[in-house]
Design a protein around this motif. Structure first.
Motif, short mmCIF file in Angstrom:
data_model
loop_
_atom_site.label_atom_id
_atom_site.label_comp_id
_atom_site.label_asym_id
_atom_site.label_seq_id
_atom_site.Cartn_x
_atom_site.Cartn_y
_atom_site.Cartn_z
N HIS A 288 -8.39 -4.98 2.96
CA HIS A 288 -8.79 -4.30 1.73
C HIS A 288 -9.08 -5.30 0.61
N ASP A 289 -9.92 -4.83 -0.31
CA ASP A 289 -10.15 -5.49 -1.59
C ASP A 289 -9.68 -4.61 -2.74
N ILE A 290 -9.52 -3.32 -2.45
CA ILE A 290 -9.09 -2.34 -3.44
C ILE A 290 -7.86 -1.62 -2.90
N LEU A 291 -6.82 -1.52 -3.73
CA LEU A 291 -5.59 -0.80 -3.35
C LEU A 291 -5.42 0.37 -4.31
N LEU A 292 -5.42 1.58 -3.75
CA LEU A 292 -5.22 2.80 -4.52
C LEU A 292 -3.81 3.32 -4.28
N LEU A 293 -3.07 3.61 -5.34
CA LEU A 293 -1.68 4.05 -5.24
C LEU A 293 -1.50 5.32 -6.06
N ASP A 294 -1.10 6.41 -5.39
CA ASP A 294 -0.92 7.68 -6.09
C ASP A 294 0.54 7.82 -6.51
N GLU A 295 0.79 7.62 -7.79
CA GLU A 295 2.13 7.69 -8.40
C GLU A 295 3.15 6.90 -7.58
N PRO A 296 2.95 5.60 -7.43
CA PRO A 296 3.80 4.82 -6.54
C PRO A 296 5.24 4.66 -7.02
N LEU A 297 5.51 4.82 -8.32
CA LEU A 297 6.86 4.59 -8.84
C LEU A 297 7.60 5.86 -9.20
N THR A 298 6.95 7.02 -9.05
CA THR A 298 7.56 8.27 -9.47
C THR A 298 8.82 8.58 -8.67
N GLY A 299 9.91 8.83 -9.38
CA GLY A 299 11.15 9.25 -8.76
C GLY A 299 11.94 8.16 -8.07
N LEU A 300 11.53 6.90 -8.21
CA LEU A 300 12.20 5.82 -7.50
C LEU A 300 13.30 5.19 -8.35
N ASP A 301 14.33 4.66 -7.67
CA ASP A 301 15.33 3.88 -8.38
C ASP A 301 14.76 2.50 -8.68
N SER A 302 15.49 1.71 -9.47
CA SER A 302 14.96 0.44 -9.94
C SER A 302 14.70 -0.55 -8.81
N VAL A 303 15.53 -0.54 -7.76
CA VAL A 303 15.36 -1.49 -6.66
C VAL A 303 14.02 -1.27 -5.95
N ASN A 304 13.75 -0.02 -5.56
CA ASN A 304 12.51 0.29 -4.87
C ASN A 304 11.31 0.14 -5.80
N ALA A 305 11.46 0.56 -7.05
CA ALA A 305 10.35 0.45 -7.99
C ALA A 305 9.99 -1.00 -8.26
N GLU A 306 10.97 -1.87 -8.40
CA GLU A 306 10.70 -3.28 -8.66
C GLU A 306 10.02 -3.94 -7.47
N ALA A 307 10.38 -3.53 -6.24
CA ALA A 307 9.74 -4.09 -5.05
C ALA A 307 8.26 -3.74 -5.02
N ILE A 308 7.94 -2.49 -5.33
CA ILE A 308 6.54 -2.07 -5.33
C ILE A 308 5.78 -2.68 -6.49
N ASP A 309 6.42 -2.74 -7.66
CA ASP A 309 5.77 -3.34 -8.83
C ASP A 309 5.43 -4.81 -8.58
N ALA A 310 6.31 -5.53 -7.91
CA ALA A 310 6.05 -6.94 -7.60
C ALA A 310 4.81 -7.07 -6.72
N VAL A 311 4.68 -6.17 -5.75
CA VAL A 311 3.52 -6.20 -4.86
C VAL A 311 2.23 -5.89 -5.62
N VAL A 312 2.30 -4.96 -6.56
CA VAL A 312 1.13 -4.63 -7.38
C VAL A 312 0.60 -5.89 -8.07
N HIS A 313 1.49 -6.68 -8.64
CA HIS A 313 1.07 -7.89 -9.34
C HIS A 313 0.65 -8.99 -8.37
N GLU A 314 1.25 -9.03 -7.19
CA GLU A 314 0.79 -9.98 -6.18
C GLU A 314 -0.64 -9.67 -5.76
N GLU A 315 -0.95 -8.39 -5.62
CA GLU A 315 -2.30 -7.99 -5.24
C GLU A 315 -3.31 -8.43 -6.30
N GLN A 316 -2.96 -8.22 -7.57
CA GLN A 316 -3.86 -8.65 -8.63
C GLN A 316 -4.02 -10.16 -8.62
N ALA A 317 -2.92 -10.90 -8.43
CA ALA A 317 -2.99 -12.35 -8.41
C ALA A 317 -3.87 -12.86 -7.27
#
Length: 264
Positions: free
Chosen positions: A154-183
């Motif tokens: 992929h060159d484009i990653l689409l995420l439908d409400e990826p952080l909704t309802g998550l605790d901080s551990v799971n949300a931080e893991a996904i958020d880190a990947v979001v920024h890795e993808e941009q980088a």
């Protein structure tokens, strides 16, 4: 890297008007947040970008081509429920991503298995590979399906409400990947109900059955535009967080944030 453009775009979902005639641009190589109240057209817009929802009129273009003709788009749906009778492990679920490139009857080679393993490692799933999806928590499932998206070409990653309802551990893991993808130069488009999350993105598309505004957060998330999109229906909590629907609140506060500039 591909730019996404909507030109006089009209979308219908199950005969319902989901997005009225709208034009917008989503820049390449940045994190774009799509925000708006329930029923504003957020998921329908992602479907159209993924080539899964044909426009009723107008166009969705990726790098100048109709979205339906573009293959390198990974789309991660909300992973809230799974089929309890389907005995699929985490490794098998992530591995399904490779069939989009290989075909459903192909056998996965060593390079495919390595890509699956890398995706699982990025989401901290290597110790859960043998677990069935039905045995996982909601956050672990969400990480699994994000890993499935990463395992696609992929060159484009689409995420439908990826952080909704998550605790901080799971949300931080996904958020880190979001920024890795941009980088890595990829374009990330995510939907959200959280104003703070949208404000931390590079680009924002504000919806209310149409595109109310599109551009940098400071230009889009103004009181006037938010009043236009949400009218009297929006709510603030005691910490200044913004939600149009309390059911979409997450335990992880202000997780999605801008990264510090990297050294050149």
């Amino acid at each position: 890297m591909p730019e996404i453009r909507g030109i006089d775009l009209v979308l219908h979902q199950d005969s319902r008007l989901a997005l009225d005639r709208s034009s917008f641009t989503i820049p390449s190589g940045v994190i774009t947040a799509v925000i708006g109240p329930n029923g504003s057209g957020k998921s329908s817009l992602l479907h159209a970008i993924a080539g899964l929802l044909p426009p009723s009129s107008g166009l969705v273009l990726i790098d100048g081509k109709p979205a339906a003709l573009v293959n390198r788009v990974a789309y991660v749906f909300q992973a809230t429920r799974v089929n309890e009778s389907m005995p699929v492990t985490v490794t098998e679920a992530v591995g399904m991503a490779r069939f989009s490139s290989r075909g459903w009857l192909a056998r996965l080679g060593s390079s495919d298995r390595a890509q699956v393993q890398r995706a699982m490692e990025r989401l901290g799933l290597q110790d859960l590979g043998g677990r069935h999806l039905r045995e996982l928590s909601g956050g672990q499932r969400q990480r699994t399906f994000v890993a499935q998206g990463l395992a696609q070409d992929h060159d484009i990653l689409l995420l439908d409400e990826p952080l909704t309802g998550l605790d901080s551990v799971n949300a931080e893991a996904i958020d880190a990947v979001v920024h890795e993808e941009q980088a890595a130069g990829n374009t990330v488009v995510l939907t959200t109900h959280d104003l703070a999350e949208a404000a931390a993105a590079d680009h924002v598309v504000l919806l209310a059955g149409r595109v109310v505004a599109s551009g940098p957060p400071a230009e889009v998330l103004t009181p006037e535009n938010l009043a236009d999109a949400y009218e009297a229906g929006h709510r603030h909590d005691t910490q200044g967080m913004f939600y149009d629907d309390p059911a979409h609140q997450t335990d992880a506060r202000h997780i999605h944030r801008r990264q510090a500039p990297r050294d050149q």
